[in-house]
Design an enzyme around this catalytic site. Structure first.
Site, PDB file in Angstrom:
ATOM      1  N   GLY A   1       0.839  -1.194   0.000  1.00  0.00           N
ATOM      2  CA  GLY A   1       0.000   0.000   0.000  1.00  0.00           C
ATOM      3  C   GLY A   1       0.871   1.241   0.000  1.00  0.00           C
TER       4      GLY A   1
ATOM      5  CD  GLN B   1       3.429   5.778   2.578  1.00  0.00           C
ATOM      6  OE1 GLN B   1       2.463   5.234   2.060  1.00  0.00           O
ATOM      7  NE2 GLN B   1       4.362   5.093   3.218  1.00  0.00           N
TER       8      GLN B   1
ATOM      9  CG  LEU C   1       6.624   0.980   1.468  1.00  0.00           C
ATOM     10  CD1 LEU C   1       6.056   1.271   0.082  1.00  0.00           C
ATOM     11  CD2 LEU C   1       7.743  -0.044   1.385  1.00  0.00           C
TER      12      LEU C   1
ATOM     13  CG  HIS D   1      -0.717   1.362   7.373  1.00  0.00           C
ATOM     14  ND1 HIS D   1       0.233   0.810   8.212  1.00  0.00           N
ATOM     15  CD2 HIS D   1      -0.044   2.225   6.565  1.00  0.00           C
ATOM     16  CE1 HIS D   1       1.421   1.346   7.928  1.00  0.00           C
ATOM     17  NE2 HIS D   1       1.284   2.192   6.928  1.00  0.00           N
ATOM     18  CD  GLU D   2      -1.008   2.566   2.797  1.00  0.00           C
ATOM     19  OE1 GLU D   2      -0.583   3.726   2.668  1.00  0.00           O
ATOM     20  OE2 GLU D   2      -0.268   1.604   3.080  1.00  0.00           O
TER      21      GLU D   2
ATOM     22  CG  HIS E   1       0.290   6.955   5.453  1.00  0.00           C
ATOM     23  ND1 HIS E   1       1.418   7.435   6.078  1.00  0.00           N
ATOM     24  CD2 HIS E   1       0.507   5.633   5.252  1.00  0.00           C
ATOM     25  CE1 HIS E   1       2.278   6.435   6.250  1.00  0.00           C
ATOM     26  NE2 HIS E   1       1.754   5.320   5.758  1.00  0.00           N
TER      27      HIS E   1
HETATM   28 ZN   LIG Z   1       2.589   3.438   5.828  1.00  0.00          ZN
END
Ligand SMILES: [Zn+2]
Length: 172
Positions: free
Chosen positions: A46, A51, A95, A136-137, A140
């Protein structure tokens, strides 16, 4: 398609709240392609636009296992419209926090409303790994990292380690 550099903590951009996408156009399509390329290359399951330093509400995800056909999913302006009371725990990584993993408990199943890459509304009912990955994404996009869900002691240790490494890279 090109891969883009992935920013890592303590980059302050990762704490920024991403803004909604207003137009689904060719530029966005190119960004989505680049994000998939970057995610597969990393490799990861993902990636949120922030990011790659783009503060827009956009995610790409592919939770297909190795050897399985690719299952690229795009979520534009995703919104969680339902979360289950049942919870599940996965070991998560990110990441933007390379080589660090920790168990995080989240709702086991969620329903997400978003636009697909064509700009059409889509409703996604997710459980298992996809539910965890989506949460999780989406975190972000709100400037939240998975380490915010672990103990403060562990979080402070991770942030300290990455801050030290960033200083070393900058020659400070
Ligand atoms: Zn992440």
């Amino acid at each position: 398609m090109t891969t883009k550099p992935i920013i890592i903590i303590p980059d302050p951009l990762l704490r920024q709240v991403s803004q909604p996408i207003e137009r689904v156009d060719e530029d966005l399509s190119r960004l989505i392609d680049d994000m998939f390329e970057t995610m597969y290359d990393a490799p990861g399951i993902g990636l949120a636009a922030i990011q790659v330093a783009v503060p827009r509400r956009l995610l790409v995800i592919d939770v297909a296992r190795e050897g399985e056909p690719k299952q690229p999913l795009t979520f534009i302006n995703p919104e969680i419209i339902h979360s289950s009371d049942a919870r599940s725990t996965y070991e998560e990584g990110c990441l933007s926090i390379p080589d660090y993993y920790a168990e995080v408990e989240r709702p086991a199943a969620i329903t997400v409303r978003s636009l697909d890459r064509e700009g059409k509304e889509q409703i996604t009912e997710a459980d298992g790994l996809l539910a965890t990955c989506l949460q999780h994404e989406i975190d972000h996009l709100n400037g939240t990292l998975f380490i915010d869900h672990i103990s403060k002691l562990k979080r402070d240790m991770v942030i300290k380690k990455f801050t030290k490494a960033a200083k070393a890279r900058a020659g400070l």
